[in-house]
Write an enzyme that holds these catalytic residues in place. Structure first.
Site, mmCIF file in Angstrom:
data_model
loop_
_atom_site.group_PDB
_atom_site.id
_atom_site.type_symbol
_atom_site.label_atom_id
_atom_site.label_comp_id
_atom_site.label_asym_id
_atom_site.label_seq_id
_atom_site.Cartn_x
_atom_site.Cartn_y
_atom_site.Cartn_z
ATOM 1 N N ARG A 17 38.501 48.500 57.069
ATOM 2 C CA ARG A 17 37.916 48.905 58.354
ATOM 3 C C ARG A 17 38.634 48.259 59.547
ATOM 4 N NH1 ARG A 17 32.733 51.457 58.434
ATOM 5 N NH2 ARG A 17 32.462 52.398 56.408
ATOM 6 N N ARG A 63 34.926 49.073 65.133
ATOM 7 C CA ARG A 63 34.144 48.690 66.304
ATOM 8 C C ARG A 63 34.364 47.274 66.840
ATOM 9 N NH1 ARG A 63 28.113 50.301 65.001
ATOM 10 N NH2 ARG A 63 28.814 49.832 62.891
ATOM 11 N N ARG A 86 35.332 55.506 71.446
ATOM 12 C CA ARG A 86 34.017 55.800 70.858
ATOM 13 C C ARG A 86 33.030 56.303 71.926
ATOM 14 N NH1 ARG A 86 29.156 53.032 69.318
ATOM 15 N NH2 ARG A 86 28.616 53.465 67.150
ATOM 16 N N ASP A 122 36.898 59.282 57.433
ATOM 17 C CA ASP A 122 35.711 58.762 56.744
ATOM 18 C C ASP A 122 35.603 59.409 55.376
ATOM 19 O OD1 ASP A 122 33.273 56.975 57.485
ATOM 20 O OD2 ASP A 122 32.489 58.591 56.256
ATOM 21 N N TYR A 177 25.568 59.715 48.711
ATOM 22 C CA TYR A 177 25.219 60.255 50.035
ATOM 23 C C TYR A 177 24.728 61.703 49.942
ATOM 24 C CZ TYR A 177 27.230 56.157 52.293
ATOM 25 O OH TYR A 177 27.468 54.871 52.717
HETATM 26 O O1 1CP Z 1 40.000 51.283 59.332
HETATM 27 C C1 1CP Z 1 39.633 51.838 58.307
HETATM 28 O O2 1CP Z 1 39.274 51.247 57.276
HETATM 29 C C2 1CP Z 1 39.681 53.360 58.236
HETATM 30 C C3 1CP Z 1 38.487 54.010 58.577
HETATM 31 C C4 1CP Z 1 37.280 54.146 57.660
HETATM 32 C C5 1CP Z 1 37.110 54.042 56.266
HETATM 33 C C6 1CP Z 1 38.122 53.615 55.232
HETATM 34 C C7 1CP Z 1 36.037 54.523 58.187
HETATM 35 C C8 1CP Z 1 35.766 54.737 59.612
HETATM 36 N N1 1CP Z 1 35.165 54.742 57.151
HETATM 37 C C9 1CP Z 1 35.784 54.420 55.978
HETATM 38 C C10 1CP Z 1 35.240 54.522 54.622
HETATM 39 C C11 1CP Z 1 33.771 54.575 54.424
HETATM 40 N N2 1CP Z 1 32.826 55.297 55.123
HETATM 41 C C12 1CP Z 1 33.107 53.955 53.350
HETATM 42 C C13 1CP Z 1 33.809 53.182 52.276
HETATM 43 C C14 1CP Z 1 34.183 51.824 52.732
HETATM 44 C C15 1CP Z 1 33.058 50.837 52.842
HETATM 45 O O3 1CP Z 1 32.380 50.620 51.825
HETATM 46 O O4 1CP Z 1 32.907 50.283 53.921
HETATM 47 C C16 1CP Z 1 31.747 54.253 53.441
HETATM 48 C C17 1CP Z 1 30.643 53.798 52.512
HETATM 49 C C18 1CP Z 1 31.584 55.102 54.565
HETATM 50 C C19 1CP Z 1 30.335 55.722 55.032
HETATM 51 C C20 1CP Z 1 30.086 55.344 56.425
HETATM 52 N N3 1CP Z 1 30.696 55.928 57.492
HETATM 53 C C21 1CP Z 1 29.289 54.295 56.907
HETATM 54 C C22 1CP Z 1 28.506 53.328 56.036
HETATM 55 C C23 1CP Z 1 27.053 53.641 56.103
HETATM 56 C C24 1CP Z 1 26.268 53.001 54.988
HETATM 57 O O5 1CP Z 1 25.741 53.743 54.176
HETATM 58 O O6 1CP Z 1 26.216 51.745 54.950
HETATM 59 C C25 1CP Z 1 29.398 54.263 58.296
HETATM 60 C C26 1CP Z 1 28.708 53.370 59.273
HETATM 61 C C27 1CP Z 1 30.306 55.304 58.657
HETATM 62 C C28 1CP Z 1 30.843 55.622 59.998
HETATM 63 C C29 1CP Z 1 32.164 55.020 60.258
HETATM 64 N N4 1CP Z 1 33.291 55.301 59.515
HETATM 65 C C30 1CP Z 1 34.369 54.651 60.062
HETATM 66 C C31 1CP Z 1 33.914 53.924 61.215
HETATM 67 C C32 1CP Z 1 34.798 53.108 62.125
HETATM 68 C C33 1CP Z 1 32.539 54.165 61.319
HETATM 69 C C34 1CP Z 1 31.645 53.645 62.399
HETATM 70 C C35 1CP Z 1 31.580 54.703 63.419
HETATM 71 C C36 1CP Z 1 31.209 54.161 64.742
HETATM 72 O O7 1CP Z 1 30.058 53.792 64.900
HETATM 73 O O8 1CP Z 1 32.106 54.130 65.601
#
Ligand code: 1CP
Length: 351
Positions: free
Chosen positions: A35, A39, A48, A84, A161
């Site tokens: 990640r 943020r 964002r 994502d 999901y």
């Molecule tokens: O920088 C990076 O790593 C690339 C971007 C990336 C990746 C690899 C994002 C952006 N998401 C992911 C993968 C992802 N998405 C996973 C697997 C990795 C992990 O376990 O952390 C999962 C479970 C998700 C699902 C997801 N998308 C969540 C988690 C929710 C939960 O159930 O706990 C969230 C909050 C998102 C949104 C998201 N995806 C990425 C970002 C930067 C965000 C936040 C968006 C924002 O608020 O700006």
């Protein structure tokens, strides 16, 4: 588009990540941060505020810009494409929203055989063309100097999901389907697996240097259930991709260190580790079969500089040079100071 330059990297070459994955010796330990585009970066927050989450994912210029943001600040050894894991269910015909302060929401989850009819295996080069475009654009910006990681969720994690309809601490509705309607669970997992194979092949075709499969919710399964509901689908993906592409594959199964021996036998090039297992334990469970990646507790980035540095040094020396990529044990959280990320990277490089 304002605040976007998609500027090329020109000044440094970072081959060590790919070298380690290809079994070569390196002078320094490669490091990247799960990640890393997110943020905790003020420049991410600017975009964002201006664009919705899926606008950011679906606009190749924006995805490229966000991918590049952390590389402009830090000497990271790999970029990970901003996107994502949930673009996959979206492409399969299931609506996915990202709601402020809640996270991902799928308003119409898949719970019955009738629901399953709504789920299709898409032509990924059509439904996810924007990801391919973002890869093409990002490759130009990276200028062959920094390798690019493409990723997907594991079938089990995507299934969580799609059936639960939102994030969850337990994903008990997802598990209930496995235990009470295994036929439905298997059919849905099959569709997700087929889509993911096509998706990762598309990424490989567009030139990503490595693939990472995020099994973020693998650890919610018992060791026995992991063998039924997660591992075989990851295995199918690895087999199918490896058949056509000689590309390193990293599997990160959070909380599932009990499955490290089986994961090491899948043919994965590397295994990502969370912080609940020691370097010694992980090496013992996997022998010399795989590269290991991880595994600093992200909360240590909230500790004092001295404590952070000392714990990073202990981690790196625990894994030893070679067959090792430094990272956190899960994604960086929004409350981390950028200076601490700098310190994390500098300390790895000083070891
Ligand atoms: O920088 C990076 O790593 C690339 C971007 C990336 C990746 C690899 C994002 C952006 N998401 C992911 C993968 C992802 N998405 C996973 C697997 C990795 C992990 O376990 O952390 C999962 C479970 C998700 C699902 C997801 N998308 C969540 C988690 C929710 C939960 O159930 O706990 C969230 C909050 C998102 C949104 C998201 N995806 C990425 C970002 C930067 C965000 C936040 C968006 C924002 O608020 O700006």
């Amino acid at each position: 588009m304002q605040a976007i330059d998609n500027q090329r990297i020109t000044n440094y070459k970072r081959p060590s990540f790919v070298q380690v994955l290809h079994g070569q010796q390196t002078e320094t330990t490669p490091v990247w941060v799960m990640r890393q585009a997110g943020r905790y970066l003020p420049e991410y927050m600017v975009l964002r505020r201006k664009y919705s989450f899926f606008e950011r994912c679906q606009t190749p210029e924006l995805a490229t810009e966000i991918t590049m943001q952390p590389l402009r600040r830090f000497a990271l050894d790999a970029a990970i494409l901003f996107s994502d894991i949930l673009v996959v269910p979206q492409a399969m015909g299931v609506e996915v929203l990202l709601e402020e302060n809640i996270g991902p929401v799928l308003p119409n989850p898949i719970r019955t055989m009738a629901d399953l009819k709504r789920v299709h295996i898409p032509d990924v080069s059509d439904a996810l063309h924007y990801v391919a475009q973002a890869i093409d654009l990002t490759k130009v910006a990276l200028n062959n100097l920094v390798p690019l990681i493409g990723f997907a969720g594991s079938p089990w994690t995507i299934f969580c999901y799609m059936t639960e309809g939102k994030g969850s601490k337990t994903f008990d509705k997802a598990k209930a389907i496995c235990f009470s309607n295994p036929e439905l669970a298997t059919k849905l997992l099959d569709k997700i697996t087929e889509t993911t194979i096509a998706y990762l092949k598309m990424k490989a075709r567009h030139g990503v240097d490595a693939l990472q499969i995020f099994d973020s919710w693998g650890g919610l399964l018992s060791p026995e259930d992991y063998q039924t509901w997660s591992l075989p689908y990851i295995q199918r993906i690895i087999n199918a991709v490896k058949l056509e592409y000689n590309i390193p594959i990293i599997v990160f199964a959070k909380g599932a260190s009990y499955a490290l021996p089986e994961l090491a036998a899948t043919g994965a090039t590397a295994l990502g580790l969370d912080w609940t297992c020691s370097p010694q334990f992980a090496r013992q469970m996997t022998q010399e079969k795989v590269v290991l990646q991880g595994n600093l507790d992200p909360a240590l980035l909230l500790a004092s500089p001295q404590v952070l540095e000392q714990r990073v040094k202990t981690m790196v020396s625990g894994f030893k040079r070679g067959q090792y990529i430094a990272n956190l044990g899960h994604g960086i959280t929004p409350n981390i100071a950028v200076e601490q990320v700098q310190r994390f990277i500098d300390t790895v490089k000083s070891c």
